[in-house]
Scaffold this active site. Sequence first.
Site, PDB file in Angstrom:
ATOM      1  CG  HIS A 116      -2.035  -1.058   1.076  1.00  0.00           C
ATOM      2  ND1 HIS A 116      -2.849  -1.439   2.110  1.00  0.00           N
ATOM      3  CD2 HIS A 116      -2.418  -1.819   0.010  1.00  0.00           C
ATOM      4  CE1 HIS A 116      -3.684  -2.380   1.703  1.00  0.00           C
ATOM      5  NE2 HIS A 116      -3.438  -2.645   0.436  1.00  0.00           N
ATOM      6  CB  CYS A 127       5.732  15.869 -13.398  1.00  0.00           C
ATOM      7  SG  CYS A 127       6.589  16.128 -11.825  1.00  0.00           S
ATOM      8  CB  THR A 184      -3.740  -8.255   8.346  1.00  0.00           C
ATOM      9  OG1 THR A 184      -4.728  -7.890   7.374  1.00  0.00           O
ATOM     10  CG2 THR A 184      -3.263  -9.672   8.089  1.00  0.00           C
ATOM     11  CB  SER A 185      -9.115  -7.287   9.776  1.00  0.00           C
ATOM     12  OG  SER A 185      -8.937  -6.374   8.704  1.00  0.00           O
TER      13      SER A 185
HETATM   14  P1  OAD Z   1      -7.204  -3.666  10.391  1.00  0.00           P
HETATM   15  O1  OAD Z   1      -7.365  -2.478  11.278  1.00  0.00           O
HETATM   16  O2  OAD Z   1      -8.319  -4.008   9.484  1.00  0.00           O
HETATM   17  O3  OAD Z   1      -6.908  -4.955  11.270  1.00  0.00           O
HETATM   18  C1  OAD Z   1      -5.955  -4.949  12.290  1.00  0.00           C
HETATM   19  C2  OAD Z   1      -5.899  -6.335  12.881  1.00  0.00           C
HETATM   20  O4  OAD Z   1      -4.863  -6.367  13.857  1.00  0.00           O
HETATM   21  C3  OAD Z   1      -7.167  -6.811  13.581  1.00  0.00           C
HETATM   22  O5  OAD Z   1      -7.521  -8.103  13.117  1.00  0.00           O
HETATM   23  C4  OAD Z   1      -6.777  -6.840  15.070  1.00  0.00           C
HETATM   24  O6  OAD Z   1      -7.429  -7.908  15.769  1.00  0.00           O
HETATM   25  C5  OAD Z   1      -5.298  -7.087  14.983  1.00  0.00           C
HETATM   26  N1  OAD Z   1      -4.505  -6.578  16.117  1.00  0.00           N
HETATM   27  C6  OAD Z   1      -4.759  -5.523  16.952  1.00  0.00           C
HETATM   28  N2  OAD Z   1      -3.752  -5.358  17.816  1.00  0.00           N
HETATM   29  C7  OAD Z   1      -2.832  -6.313  17.536  1.00  0.00           C
HETATM   30  C8  OAD Z   1      -1.552  -6.653  18.070  1.00  0.00           C
HETATM   31  N3  OAD Z   1      -1.021  -5.950  19.082  1.00  0.00           N
HETATM   32  N4  OAD Z   1      -0.894  -7.706  17.524  1.00  0.00           N
HETATM   33  C9  OAD Z   1      -1.420  -8.391  16.492  1.00  0.00           C
HETATM   34  N5  OAD Z   1      -2.611  -8.124  15.954  1.00  0.00           N
HETATM   35  C10 OAD Z   1      -3.306  -7.093  16.453  1.00  0.00           C
HETATM   36  O7  OAD Z   1      -5.822  -3.442   9.601  1.00  0.00           O
HETATM   37  P2  OAD Z   1      -5.341  -4.101   8.228  1.00  0.00           P
HETATM   38  O8  OAD Z   1      -5.758  -5.521   8.141  1.00  0.00           O
HETATM   39  O9  OAD Z   1      -3.904  -3.774   8.109  1.00  0.00           O
HETATM   40  O10 OAD Z   1      -5.753   0.215   3.571  1.00  0.00           O
HETATM   41  O11 OAD Z   1      -6.152  -3.255   7.172  1.00  0.00           O
HETATM   42  C11 OAD Z   1      -5.910  -3.444   5.821  1.00  0.00           C
HETATM   43  C12 OAD Z   1      -6.043  -2.152   5.071  1.00  0.00           C
HETATM   44  O12 OAD Z   1      -7.297  -1.537   5.393  1.00  0.00           O
HETATM   45  C13 OAD Z   1      -5.028  -1.090   5.426  1.00  0.00           C
HETATM   46  O13 OAD Z   1      -3.791  -1.259   4.755  1.00  0.00           O
HETATM   47  C14 OAD Z   1      -5.716   0.174   5.014  1.00  0.00           C
HETATM   48  C15 OAD Z   1      -7.074  -0.108   5.608  1.00  0.00           C
HETATM   49  O14 OAD Z   1      -8.134   0.555   5.071  1.00  0.00           O
HETATM   50  C16 OAD Z   1      -5.812   1.368   2.915  1.00  0.00           C
HETATM   51  O15 OAD Z   1      -5.790   2.451   3.479  1.00  0.00           O
HETATM   52  C17 OAD Z   1      -5.862   1.199   1.440  1.00  0.00           C
END
Ligand code: OAD
Length: 243
Positions: A116, A127, A184-185
């Site tokens: 991302h 540009c 990641t979710s």
């Molecule tokens: P999310 O906010 O969707 O998910 C975060 C995940 O991390 C959840 O499943 C939590 O349970 C878990 N979590 C929380 N604390 C944690 C910890 N200390 N250790 C391990 N896990 C933990 O974030 P992403 O999956 O990264 O995209 O979201 C994907 C994309 O959605 C992002 O890159 C962003 C967002 O919209 C864009 O902006 C294009």
Amino acid sequence: MSFEEISERLKRAEKVAVVTGAGVSRESGIPTFRGEEGLWRRHDPMKLASIEAFRDNPGLVWQWYEERRANIRSAKPNRGHEALADLERFCKVSVLTQNIDGLHQRAGSTRVLELHGNITRVKCTACSFKDEAAGRFPELPPRCNCGGILRPDVVWFGEPLSVEIWQSAIQEAYACDVMIIAGTSLVVSPANALPAFARRAGAVLVEVNPEETEMSREMNLSVREVSSVALGRLAELMERLRG
Ligand code: OAD
């Protein structure tokens, strides 16, 4: 799969791919997107993280990004990031991250594919200019020497990933023996397809997340722990198995 079987696969693994998301940076003080304290609880992603929002009001989008950039500048990698860098002592490791904070690189990981983009880089909307820009801008939106408006070099909703980076990520997913999916979710496409590619090619899938995700059932092992603890333990296990 039992813990012993997973250990056996880790012991023999030549390539480990790690898919990471916002959760791995949570313990560095960077908020996640979803969940109770997630950014998308307080903000509408379509008003702040889409190309339409930027066209409508680049100054507003930039204000939000400047706040996040300041927070990320002051953040430090945590034990989870460091543990992934440590794993490189034992096997080839590629980190396929949805995070834009650069903390994996700062912790020492050498092969990081930023699916991302990166919040400290900017690119011109007019540009081909692209550069690191870590500091605060005196005026928002910042402008390029050509007069065009600069934007953060990140992927927004509705935008495609870099074809080159995405193809490399798919290759890493197909080539790995073990895939670790941490913080990641797995609700955002196409990054959430990577575990299925790895699985199809015979890799073992290990999820690290304190919460269940939509794909938890497809994992060979789910470790319900924060990533600093679980990835730290994984690095220690590798040390015992192969050190
Ligand atoms: P999310 O906010 O969707 O998910 C975060 C995940 O991390 C959840 O499943 C939590 O349970 C878990 N979590 C929380 N604390 C944690 C910890 N200390 N250790 C391990 N896990 C933990 O974030 P992403 O999956 O990264 O995209 O979201 C994907 C994309 O959605 C992002 O890159 C962003 C967002 O919209 C864009 O902006 C294009």
